[in-house]
Design an enzyme around this catalytic site. Sequence first.
Site, short mmCIF file in Angstrom:
data_model
loop_
_atom_site.label_atom_id
_atom_site.label_comp_id
_atom_site.label_asym_id
_atom_site.label_seq_id
_atom_site.Cartn_x
_atom_site.Cartn_y
_atom_site.Cartn_z
N ASN A 286 77.52 53.29 34.56
CA ASN A 286 78.96 53.08 34.53
C ASN A 286 79.34 51.59 34.64
OD1 ASN A 286 78.27 52.71 37.16
ND2 ASN A 286 79.49 54.38 37.98
N HIS B 168 79.14 47.80 39.61
CA HIS B 168 79.32 48.19 41.01
C HIS B 168 80.47 47.36 41.59
CE1 HIS B 168 78.39 48.88 45.30
NE2 HIS B 168 78.61 47.58 45.43
N PHE C 181 71.21 62.22 43.03
CA PHE C 181 71.15 61.20 41.98
C PHE C 181 70.46 59.91 42.43
CE2 PHE C 181 75.35 60.71 44.05
CZ PHE C 181 75.31 59.38 44.40
N ARG D 296 88.36 47.67 42.74
CA ARG D 296 88.11 49.11 42.52
C ARG D 296 89.07 49.64 41.46
NH1 ARG D 296 83.42 51.55 44.72
NH2 ARG D 296 84.52 53.53 44.76
O1 CDP Z 1 80.01 53.23 42.36
P1 CDP Z 1 80.97 54.18 43.04
O2 CDP Z 1 81.35 53.72 44.44
O3 CDP Z 1 82.16 54.50 42.18
O4 CDP Z 1 80.21 55.58 43.18
P2 CDP Z 1 79.20 56.13 44.31
O5 CDP Z 1 79.55 57.54 44.56
O6 CDP Z 1 79.15 55.20 45.48
O7 CDP Z 1 77.78 56.12 43.56
C1 CDP Z 1 77.04 54.93 43.41
C2 CDP Z 1 76.47 54.91 42.00
O8 CDP Z 1 75.56 56.01 41.85
C3 CDP Z 1 77.49 55.10 40.87
O9 CDP Z 1 78.19 53.92 40.54
C4 CDP Z 1 76.58 55.58 39.73
O10 CDP Z 1 75.90 54.50 39.09
C5 CDP Z 1 75.56 56.43 40.48
N1 CDP Z 1 75.88 57.87 40.43
C6 CDP Z 1 75.06 58.70 39.68
O11 CDP Z 1 74.09 58.25 39.07
N2 CDP Z 1 75.34 60.06 39.59
C7 CDP Z 1 76.38 60.59 40.27
N3 CDP Z 1 76.63 61.89 40.18
C8 CDP Z 1 77.22 59.75 41.04
C9 CDP Z 1 76.94 58.40 41.10
MG MG Z 2 80.18 53.54 46.20
#
Ligand code: CDP
Ligand code: MG
Length: 139
Positions: free
Chosen positions: A114, A117, A59, A87
């Site tokens: 979403n 961040h 992604f 969080r």
């Molecule tokens: O933001 P968070 O720490 O909850 O998730 P992350 O696993 O660190 O991923 C960073 C960001 O990548 C997410 O907030 C989404 O915007 C994006 N993402 C995505 O586009 N597709 C995924 N399957 C997972 C995450």
């Molecule tokens: Mg993250």
Amino acid sequence: MHKEITLTIIKPHAVRDNNTAAILTMMSQAGFRISALKMIRLSTFRTGEFYAEHEGKSFCEQLVEMMSSGPIIVAILEKDNAVSDLRQLVGNTDPEKAAPGTIRRLFGKSIRENAIHASDGTDNAIRESAFFFSDMERF
Ligand code: CDP
Ligand code: MG
């Protein structure tokens, strides 16, 4: 309990949808103090640096494209247990799995768009805060 900082970003789609004030209000009402705040637009290069930990993931390319698609709001928030409390207020990465009343549940559109961040640990909170703000911009 001790004062801690965390870094948040209101993502381009949420800024575009005019949800900035509502999201900042939720943070204030949850007890976070804003110690730095600005609106900027990231280049794809700078976005790639910010999300270096995700380099190579399926992604990553679309994440970088989305995050550089328009202006974002970046803020340093201060509070006891800021990292884990934010969080919790933010909710699951997937808005459909996020608990009712969380920011992602209310303002997220998809697992990618979403809404915001939030730093995932104290070390990253310090690194991310220094990435966006100079000493002159932090109070
Ligand atoms: O933001 P968070 O720490 O909850 O998730 P992350 O696993 O660190 O991923 C960073 C960001 O990548 C997410 O907030 C989404 O915007 C994006 N993402 C995505 O586009 N597709 C995924 N399957 C997972 C995450
Ligand atoms: Mg993250």
